[in-house]
Design a protein around this motif. Structure first.
Motif, mmCIF file in Angstrom:
data_model
loop_
_atom_site.group_PDB
_atom_site.id
_atom_site.type_symbol
_atom_site.label_atom_id
_atom_site.label_comp_id
_atom_site.label_asym_id
_atom_site.label_seq_id
_atom_site.Cartn_x
_atom_site.Cartn_y
_atom_site.Cartn_z
ATOM 1 N N ARG A 3 0.807 -1.223 0.000
ATOM 2 C CA ARG A 3 0.000 0.000 0.000
ATOM 3 C C ARG A 3 0.837 1.268 0.000
ATOM 4 N NH1 ARG A 3 -4.030 -1.014 5.002
ATOM 5 N NH2 ARG A 3 -2.026 -1.617 5.919
ATOM 6 N N PHE A 4 2.118 1.158 0.398
ATOM 7 C CA PHE A 4 2.946 2.353 0.543
ATOM 8 C C PHE A 4 4.112 2.392 -0.444
ATOM 9 C CE2 PHE A 4 0.757 1.703 4.553
ATOM 10 C CZ PHE A 4 0.185 2.961 4.739
ATOM 11 N N GLU A 5 4.015 1.611 -1.511
ATOM 12 C CA GLU A 5 5.040 1.675 -2.549
ATOM 13 C C GLU A 5 5.101 3.091 -3.105
ATOM 14 O OE1 GLU A 5 8.178 0.194 -4.244
ATOM 15 O OE2 GLU A 5 6.799 -1.257 -3.305
ATOM 16 N N GLY A 6 6.311 3.681 -3.124
ATOM 17 C CA GLY A 6 6.475 5.045 -3.620
ATOM 18 C C GLY A 6 6.183 6.119 -2.594
ATOM 19 N N LYS A 7 5.797 5.728 -1.369
ATOM 20 C CA LYS A 7 5.496 6.688 -0.308
ATOM 21 C C LYS A 7 6.710 6.849 0.614
ATOM 22 C CE LYS A 7 1.074 7.032 -1.452
ATOM 23 N NZ LYS A 7 0.500 8.292 -1.989
ATOM 24 N N VAL A 8 6.782 8.030 1.234
ATOM 25 C CA VAL A 8 7.862 8.338 2.169
ATOM 26 C C VAL A 8 7.267 8.582 3.549
ATOM 27 C CG1 VAL A 8 9.740 9.924 2.733
ATOM 28 C CG2 VAL A 8 9.278 9.325 0.337
ATOM 29 N N VAL A 9 7.819 7.893 4.543
ATOM 30 C CA VAL A 9 7.259 7.901 5.896
ATOM 31 C C VAL A 9 8.347 8.252 6.899
ATOM 32 C CG1 VAL A 9 6.072 6.513 7.653
ATOM 33 C CG2 VAL A 9 5.641 6.075 5.215
ATOM 34 N N ILE A 10 8.015 9.080 7.882
ATOM 35 C CA ILE A 10 8.879 9.305 9.046
ATOM 36 C C ILE A 10 8.237 8.640 10.247
ATOM 37 C CG2 ILE A 10 9.757 11.018 10.695
ATOM 38 C CD1 ILE A 10 10.031 12.979 8.390
ATOM 39 N N VAL A 11 9.022 7.878 10.994
ATOM 40 C CA VAL A 11 8.555 7.281 12.247
ATOM 41 C C VAL A 11 9.485 7.745 13.358
ATOM 42 C CG1 VAL A 11 8.028 5.172 13.514
ATOM 43 C CG2 VAL A 11 7.698 5.236 11.026
ATOM 44 N N THR A 12 8.945 8.454 14.342
ATOM 45 C CA THR A 12 9.763 8.858 15.486
ATOM 46 C C THR A 12 9.725 7.762 16.556
ATOM 47 O OG1 THR A 12 8.025 10.030 16.726
ATOM 48 C CG2 THR A 12 9.189 11.272 15.017
ATOM 49 N N GLY A 13 10.772 7.711 17.362
ATOM 50 C CA GLY A 13 10.851 6.670 18.388
ATOM 51 C C GLY A 13 10.895 5.279 17.791
ATOM 52 N N ALA A 14 11.643 5.125 16.675
ATOM 53 C CA ALA A 14 11.607 3.882 15.906
ATOM 54 C C ALA A 14 12.639 2.854 16.349
ATOM 55 C CB ALA A 14 11.800 4.191 14.418
ATOM 56 N N GLY A 15 13.333 3.097 17.457
ATOM 57 C CA GLY A 15 14.370 2.182 17.888
ATOM 58 C C GLY A 15 13.882 0.991 18.693
ATOM 59 N N SER A 16 12.638 1.022 19.134
ATOM 60 C CA SER A 16 12.118 -0.083 19.942
ATOM 61 C C SER A 16 10.600 -0.023 19.977
ATOM 62 C CB SER A 16 12.666 -0.018 21.376
ATOM 63 O OG SER A 16 12.228 1.166 22.022
ATOM 64 N N GLY A 17 9.997 -1.067 20.509
ATOM 65 C CA GLY A 17 8.558 -1.080 20.788
ATOM 66 C C GLY A 17 7.673 -0.792 19.594
ATOM 67 N N ILE A 18 6.640 0.000 19.832
ATOM 68 C CA ILE A 18 5.661 0.309 18.789
ATOM 69 C C ILE A 18 6.325 1.003 17.606
ATOM 70 C CG2 ILE A 18 3.614 1.689 18.256
ATOM 71 C CD1 ILE A 18 2.692 1.197 21.158
ATOM 72 N N GLY A 19 7.273 1.898 17.878
ATOM 73 C CA GLY A 19 7.938 2.605 16.795
ATOM 74 C C GLY A 19 8.702 1.673 15.873
ATOM 75 N N ALA A 20 9.438 0.724 16.462
ATOM 76 C CA ALA A 20 10.179 -0.240 15.650
ATOM 77 C C ALA A 20 9.227 -1.112 14.843
ATOM 78 C CB ALA A 20 11.066 -1.106 16.543
ATOM 79 N N GLY A 21 8.158 -1.580 15.491
ATOM 80 C CA GLY A 21 7.175 -2.396 14.787
ATOM 81 C C GLY A 21 6.519 -1.646 13.653
ATOM 82 N N THR A 22 6.277 -0.356 13.868
ATOM 83 C CA THR A 22 5.632 0.464 12.839
ATOM 84 C C THR A 22 6.569 0.714 11.666
ATOM 85 O OG1 THR A 22 4.229 1.518 14.504
ATOM 86 C CG2 THR A 22 4.519 2.686 12.417
ATOM 87 N N ALA A 23 7.833 1.022 11.950
ATOM 88 C CA ALA A 23 8.804 1.228 10.869
ATOM 89 C C ALA A 23 8.912 -0.033 10.010
ATOM 90 C CB ALA A 23 10.156 1.606 11.452
ATOM 91 N N ARG A 24 8.977 -1.185 10.648
ATOM 92 C CA ARG A 24 9.077 -2.442 9.899
ATOM 93 C C ARG A 24 7.825 -2.666 9.054
ATOM 94 N NH1 ARG A 24 10.724 -4.683 15.203
ATOM 95 N NH2 ARG A 24 13.008 -4.600 15.327
ATOM 96 N N ARG A 25 6.661 -2.347 9.608
ATOM 97 C CA ARG A 25 5.417 -2.561 8.869
ATOM 98 C C ARG A 25 5.393 -1.720 7.589
ATOM 99 N NH1 ARG A 25 0.326 -4.914 9.860
ATOM 100 N NH2 ARG A 25 -0.889 -4.634 7.951
ATOM 101 N N PHE A 26 5.805 -0.450 7.688
ATOM 102 C CA PHE A 26 5.822 0.386 6.496
ATOM 103 C C PHE A 26 6.851 -0.108 5.481
ATOM 104 C CE2 PHE A 26 3.640 3.583 9.176
ATOM 105 C CZ PHE A 26 2.614 3.921 8.304
ATOM 106 N N LEU A 27 8.003 -0.564 5.942
ATOM 107 C CA LEU A 27 9.001 -1.114 5.028
ATOM 108 C C LEU A 27 8.477 -2.369 4.348
ATOM 109 C CD1 LEU A 27 12.159 -0.576 7.242
ATOM 110 C CD2 LEU A 27 11.800 0.425 4.973
#
Length: 260
Positions: A3-27
């Motif tokens: 769904r996010f092919e070609g999209k650019v996303v910033i995730v703050t607090g991406a080193g652990s927990g929800i942030g890390a899980g969210t960054a991986r999901r977008f990737l």
């Protein structure tokens, strides 16, 4: 599903927990992702197994206004645009209100709330160009109060209503702004809490789903809100709480009576 092919996303607090899980999901869904956090090595751990060409590791403190300007500018410089901002960075300090110091109060409010103001302000000119979206991390603690979490409640309550205010201002201009409100989620931050069986038992009693959330549980909902699948959702504070908000706060009488 990309769904996010070609999209650019910033995730703050991406080193652990929800942030890390969210960054991986977008990737996983094809996005290029800028990952923010205070610890660079943790951000790189989040990225293990992913295409580094589609990532930007940007270590720093999002409660620092100057740093946030560089985070947004460097992301746009690297990828050419910005489509989605995920405001996840946050901390909590536990304890009775009378023991909450000015330093503690300001630390929580600056990390949890000022950061959302800074990132949103700097990102919105770019999001207006792409008709993008913002997803903020509020909390069940931003909808109701908790014992011993006054500063966290204040910050998350402010994020809840700040989300609604931005949704009103920017929805008609093509930028959707929403928030998720998780309850107990198993992360590094809750590790000590989850070692206490009495605490866990109390949570299980109140959570109809019977367990804490995982970062992946929350990340899936964040990705949904940021996607075109949620194109008509704006200004929503979506509880991701395992049914916690469905209860009126009474104990489980069936269990107490031995009929559960």
């Amino acid at each position: 599903m990309n769904r996010f092919e070609g999209k650019v996303v910033i995730v703050t607090g991406a080193g652990s927990g929800i942030g890390a899980g969210t960054a991986r999901r977008f990737l996983q869904e094809g996005a290029s992702v800028a990952l923010n956090g205070r610890r660079e090595h943790k951000l790189r751990e989040t990225l293990e197994g992913f295409d580094q060409a589609k990532t930007l590791v940007h270590a720093g403190d999002v409660s620092d206004e100057g740093y946030v300007k560089s985070l947004i500018a460097d992301t746009v410089r690297r990828f050419g645009k910005l489509d989605v901002l995920i405001n996840n960075a946050g901390i909590a300090i536990f304890g009775p209100f009378e023991q909450t110091t000015t330093q503690d109060w300001r630390k929580v409010l600056s990390t949890d709330l000022d950061s959302v103001y800074f990132t949103s302000r700097e990102a919105l000119p770019h999001l207006l160009k792409t008709k993008g979206s913002i997803v903020n991390l509020s909390s069940a603690s931003g909808i109701g109060g908790d014992w011993g979490m006054s500063s966290y409640n204040a910050a998350k309550g402010a994020i809840t209503n700040f989300t609604r205010a931005l949704a009103l201002e920017y929805g008609s201009r093509g930028v959707r702004v929403n928030a998720v409100a998780p309850s107990l989620t198993s992360t590094e931050a809750t590790g000590e809490l989850e070692k206490n069986e009495a605490v866990l038992s109390a949570f299980r009693e109140r959570l109809p789903i019977g367990r804490a959330a995982t970062p992946g549980d929350i990340a899936g909902v964040i990705a949904f809100l940021a996607s075109d699948d949620a194109v008509f959702i704006n200004g929503v504070i979506l509880p991701v709480d395992g049914g916690l908000g469905a209860s009126n706060g009474q104990p489980n009488f069936l269990n107490l009576l031995g009929k559960g």
